[in-house]
Scaffold this active site. Structure first.
Site, PDB file in Angstrom:
ATOM      1  N   ASP A 145      35.537  40.669  38.247  1.00 54.61           N
ATOM      2  CA  ASP A 145      34.213  40.748  37.827  1.00 54.61           C
ATOM      3  C   ASP A 145      34.481  41.570  36.332  1.00 54.61           C
ATOM      4  O   ASP A 145      35.234  42.584  36.213  1.00 54.61           O
ATOM      5  CB  ASP A 145      33.346  41.972  38.577  1.00 54.61           C
ATOM      6  CG  ASP A 145      31.931  42.088  37.958  1.00 54.61           C
ATOM      7  OD1 ASP A 145      31.906  42.134  36.794  1.00 54.61           O
ATOM      8  OD2 ASP A 145      31.045  42.262  38.833  1.00 54.61           O
ATOM      9  N   ASN A 171      34.987  32.884  29.919  1.00 53.51           N
ATOM     10  CA  ASN A 171      33.855  31.896  30.268  1.00 53.51           C
ATOM     11  C   ASN A 171      32.778  32.784  30.728  1.00 53.51           C
ATOM     12  O   ASN A 171      31.737  32.315  30.582  1.00 53.51           O
ATOM     13  CB  ASN A 171      34.451  30.753  31.114  1.00 53.51           C
ATOM     14  CG  ASN A 171      33.208  29.918  31.576  1.00 53.51           C
ATOM     15  OD1 ASN A 171      32.536  29.382  30.948  1.00 53.51           O
ATOM     16  ND2 ASN A 171      32.901  30.174  32.741  1.00 53.51           N
ATOM     17  N   LYS A 195      41.606  42.459  25.711  1.00 53.15           N
ATOM     18  CA  LYS A 195      42.558  43.458  25.522  1.00 53.15           C
ATOM     19  C   LYS A 195      43.645  43.696  26.846  1.00 53.15           C
ATOM     20  O   LYS A 195      44.707  44.126  26.553  1.00 53.15           O
ATOM     21  CB  LYS A 195      41.721  44.929  25.515  1.00 53.15           C
ATOM     22  CG  LYS A 195      41.030  45.216  24.195  1.00 53.15           C
ATOM     23  CD  LYS A 195      40.417  46.330  23.950  1.00 53.15           C
ATOM     24  CE  LYS A 195      39.941  46.748  22.669  1.00 53.15           C
ATOM     25  NZ  LYS A 195      39.790  48.119  22.563  1.00 53.15           N
ATOM     26  N   SER A 243      31.292  30.832  23.529  1.00 52.29           N
ATOM     27  CA  SER A 243      30.464  31.078  22.742  1.00 52.29           C
ATOM     28  C   SER A 243      29.344  30.221  23.188  1.00 52.29           C
ATOM     29  O   SER A 243      29.006  29.755  24.552  1.00 52.29           O
ATOM     30  CB  SER A 243      30.795  31.160  21.195  1.00 52.29           C
ATOM     31  OG  SER A 243      29.645  31.392  20.561  1.00 52.29           O
ATOM     32  N   TYR A 293      20.701  37.377  24.451  1.00 53.30           N
ATOM     33  CA  TYR A 293      21.816  36.466  24.919  1.00 53.30           C
ATOM     34  C   TYR A 293      22.685  36.011  23.336  1.00 53.30           C
ATOM     35  O   TYR A 293      23.859  35.935  23.320  1.00 53.30           O
ATOM     36  CB  TYR A 293      21.219  35.380  25.384  1.00 53.30           C
ATOM     37  CG  TYR A 293      22.334  34.220  25.793  1.00 53.30           C
ATOM     38  CD1 TYR A 293      23.365  34.451  26.753  1.00 53.30           C
ATOM     39  CD2 TYR A 293      22.263  32.880  25.191  1.00 53.30           C
ATOM     40  CE1 TYR A 293      24.324  33.650  26.682  1.00 53.30           C
ATOM     41  CE2 TYR A 293      22.946  31.826  25.272  1.00 53.30           C
ATOM     42  CZ  TYR A 293      24.228  32.100  26.440  1.00 53.30           C
ATOM     43  OH  TYR A 293      25.044  31.364  26.362  1.00 53.30           O
ATOM     44  N   LYS A 327      26.427  36.321  21.927  1.00 56.58           N
ATOM     45  CA  LYS A 327      27.431  35.269  21.669  1.00 56.58           C
ATOM     46  C   LYS A 327      27.673  35.292  20.094  1.00 56.58           C
ATOM     47  O   LYS A 327      28.730  35.028  19.784  1.00 56.58           O
ATOM     48  CB  LYS A 327      26.545  33.975  21.877  1.00 56.58           C
ATOM     49  CG  LYS A 327      26.462  33.648  23.296  1.00 56.58           C
ATOM     50  CD  LYS A 327      27.919  33.588  24.067  1.00 56.58           C
ATOM     51  CE  LYS A 327      27.691  33.281  25.559  1.00 56.58           C
ATOM     52  NZ  LYS A 327      28.900  33.115  26.252  1.00 56.58           N
TER      53      LYS A 327
HETATM   54  N1  NAP Z   1      24.987  25.821  30.489  1.00 58.25           N
HETATM   55  C1  NAP Z   1      24.949  25.751  29.166  1.00 58.25           C
HETATM   56  O1  NAP Z   1      23.975  25.551  28.546  1.00 58.25           O
HETATM   57  C2  NAP Z   1      25.575  26.790  28.145  1.00 58.25           C
HETATM   58  C3  NAP Z   1      25.617  26.618  26.780  1.00 58.25           C
HETATM   59  C4  NAP Z   1      26.437  27.386  26.030  1.00 58.25           C
HETATM   60  C5  NAP Z   1      27.221  28.415  26.269  1.00 58.25           C
HETATM   61  N2  NAP Z   1      27.187  28.372  27.829  1.00 58.25           N
HETATM   62  C6  NAP Z   1      28.281  29.641  28.351  1.00 58.25           C
HETATM   63  O2  NAP Z   1      29.080  28.901  29.169  1.00 58.25           O
HETATM   64  C7  NAP Z   1      29.518  30.272  30.220  1.00 58.25           C
HETATM   65  C8  NAP Z   1      29.667  29.637  31.422  1.00 58.25           C
HETATM   66  O3  NAP Z   1      28.270  29.355  31.883  1.00 58.25           O
HETATM   67  P1  NAP Z   1      27.749  27.990  32.661  1.00 58.25           P
HETATM   68  O4  NAP Z   1      26.894  27.213  31.983  1.00 58.25           O
HETATM   69  O5  NAP Z   1      28.956  27.318  33.328  1.00 58.25           O
HETATM   70  O6  NAP Z   1      27.003  28.774  33.780  1.00 58.25           O
HETATM   71  P2  NAP Z   1      27.035  29.002  35.429  1.00 58.25           P
HETATM   72  O7  NAP Z   1      27.240  27.813  36.221  1.00 58.25           O
HETATM   73  O8  NAP Z   1      26.039  29.983  35.807  1.00 58.25           O
HETATM   74  O9  NAP Z   1      28.368  29.983  35.506  1.00 58.25           O
HETATM   75  C9  NAP Z   1      28.466  31.213  34.929  1.00 58.25           C
HETATM   76  C10 NAP Z   1      29.660  32.063  35.565  1.00 58.25           C
HETATM   77  O10 NAP Z   1      29.784  33.247  35.104  1.00 58.25           O
HETATM   78  C11 NAP Z   1      30.102  34.144  36.311  1.00 58.25           C
HETATM   79  N3  NAP Z   1      29.682  35.549  36.003  1.00 58.25           N
HETATM   80  C12 NAP Z   1      28.506  36.045  35.641  1.00 58.25           C
HETATM   81  N4  NAP Z   1      28.827  37.475  35.310  1.00 58.25           N
HETATM   82  C13 NAP Z   1      30.069  37.418  35.602  1.00 58.25           C
HETATM   83  C14 NAP Z   1      30.802  38.798  35.632  1.00 58.25           C
HETATM   84  N5  NAP Z   1      30.121  40.045  35.452  1.00 58.25           N
HETATM   85  N6  NAP Z   1      32.133  38.785  36.104  1.00 58.25           N
HETATM   86  C15 NAP Z   1      32.653  37.615  36.314  1.00 58.25           C
HETATM   87  N7  NAP Z   1      32.025  36.428  36.341  1.00 58.25           N
HETATM   88  C16 NAP Z   1      30.547  36.541  36.108  1.00 58.25           C
HETATM   89  C17 NAP Z   1      29.237  33.606  37.310  1.00 58.25           C
HETATM   90  O11 NAP Z   1      29.657  34.133  38.423  1.00 58.25           O
HETATM   91  P3  NAP Z   1      28.919  34.156  39.737  1.00 58.25           P
HETATM   92  O12 NAP Z   1      28.859  33.089  40.769  1.00 58.25           O
HETATM   93  O13 NAP Z   1      29.365  35.471  40.717  1.00 58.25           O
HETATM   94  O14 NAP Z   1      27.296  34.577  39.377  1.00 58.25           O
HETATM   95  C18 NAP Z   1      29.392  32.090  37.128  1.00 58.25           C
HETATM   96  O15 NAP Z   1      30.634  31.698  37.728  1.00 58.25           O
HETATM   97  C19 NAP Z   1      28.759  31.269  29.893  1.00 58.25           C
HETATM   98  O16 NAP Z   1      29.441  31.998  29.158  1.00 58.25           O
HETATM   99  C20 NAP Z   1      27.608  30.625  29.099  1.00 58.25           C
HETATM  100  O17 NAP Z   1      27.024  31.541  28.248  1.00 58.25           O
HETATM  101  C21 NAP Z   1      26.432  27.775  28.786  1.00 58.25           C
END
Ligand code: NAP
Length: 267
Positions: A53, A80, A113, A131, A145, A149
């Site tokens: 986490d 990520n 870090k 990002s 949010y 970012k």
């Molecule tokens: N989807 C989009 O449109 C989009 C666009 C731009 C950027 N992003 C960025 O891409 C990254 C991945 O997101 P995604 O789209 O793949 O969404 P996602 O399917 O919801 O995946 C997010 C992941 O982050 C994990 N997570 C959340 N809080 C955490 C914590 N405290 N420690 C460790 N893991 C944690 C979640 O784990 P759990 O399964 O435990 O909840 C999940 O594995 C994020 O940084 C998001 O901001 C996404």
């Protein structure tokens, strides 16, 4: 054989990235809050699943130690893990705002870090921070949010300068809208009910197009490119809206860009 460690690997972009690098015969450390989620994925032997986490420094340290025990040096780190707090600025509680920064910002910084000193000492490695287009453009009801970012963009750019005389690379990935769990379970809504914002919030949240979102595999491919192109290039983008939005943000004055955002979000 090179080794990559990915945070938030239980779904979406993180999971696709694990699968792509595993297919390309890398050693992959797939970290997640709940490792039992990986049982159903049938990942190959070159994938090590570890609990991490990003808000827990002890877990970050343990994951680094276990990853190094199994595979040796970590060549590429992908920050990520993340989620979105959405709602008007006034409707999000202080706890929700702090939690948002704890994961998306402080979580990523803590992981950097923990892993960067080794990379610096070895004079080798790549840090990849996920990002968003929301790190470059602000959307109504995504204020916090976007703030996380934008902060990741700033830290990554500063790191790029900090490490310019080393062989450690720093990369920022700016996805557009990607078809993941992000829009379903990955979003938390501001918990303070203020009638003034209810009408606009409904319009904005229901006004977002859900069709045409990009497959997370496209972002995994982009991460692979950033991890292997051996360049000093800092920013990479892909995914629905990313090219047009980033270009418009660059060339339009604020007044014109913000008018477009109002049109898009019906406000
Ligand atoms: N989807 C989009 O449109 C989009 C666009 C731009 C950027 N992003 C960025 O891409 C990254 C991945 O997101 P995604 O789209 O793949 O969404 P996602 O399917 O919801 O995946 C997010 C992941 O982050 C994990 N997570 C959340 N809080 C955490 C914590 N405290 N420690 C460790 N893991 C944690 C979640 O784990 P759990 O399964 O435990 O909840 C999940 O594995 C994020 O940084 C998001 O901001 C996404």
């Amino acid at each position: 054989m090179k080794t990559i460690l990915i945070t938030g690997a239980s779904s979406g972009i993180g999971k696709s990235t694990v699968e792509l690098f595993a297919k390309k015969a890398w050693n992959v450390v797939a970290t997640m809050r709940d490792p039992s989620k990986a049982k159903e994925f049938n990942w190959p032997e070159n994938v090590l699943v570890l609990k991490l986490d990003v808000t827990n420094k002890k877990e970050i340290l343990n994951a680094r130690k276990k990853a190094e025990e199994k595979f040796g040096n970590i060549d590429v780190l992908v920050n990520n893990a993340g989620y979105a707090l959405i709602g008007a600025i006034e409707t999000c509680s202080e706890k929700q705002i702090r939690d948002q920064f704890e994961t998306n910002f402080f979580g990523a910084v803590n992981v950097i870090k923990e892993f960067l000193p080794r990379m610096r000492e070895r004079n080798s490695g790549t840090l990849i921070n996920i990002s968003s287009i929301a790190g470059k453009a602000v959307f109504p009801h995504y204020g916090y949010y976007c703030a996380t970012k934008c902060s990741i963009e700033a830290v990554s750019e500063a790191l790029w300068y900090n490490l310019i005389h080393t062989s450690v690379r720093v990369k920022i990935i700016e996805p557009g809208t990607i078809q993941t769990q992000f829009y379903a379970k990955g979003m938390e809504i501001g918990e303070i009910k203020i009638p003034f914002y209810e009408k606009t919030a409904d319009k904005q949240l229901t006004g977002i197009k859900t069709e045409g979102r990009t497959d997370p595999k496209v972002i995994a491919e982009l991460i692979y490119k950033a991890a292997t192109d051996n360049s000093r290039k800092l920013r990479y983008h892909a995914g629905q809206f990313s090219t047009s939005l980033l270009l418009l943000r660059k060339i339009l004055p604020d007044s014109a860009f913000m008018w477009l955002v109002r049109k898009k979000f019906n406000i």
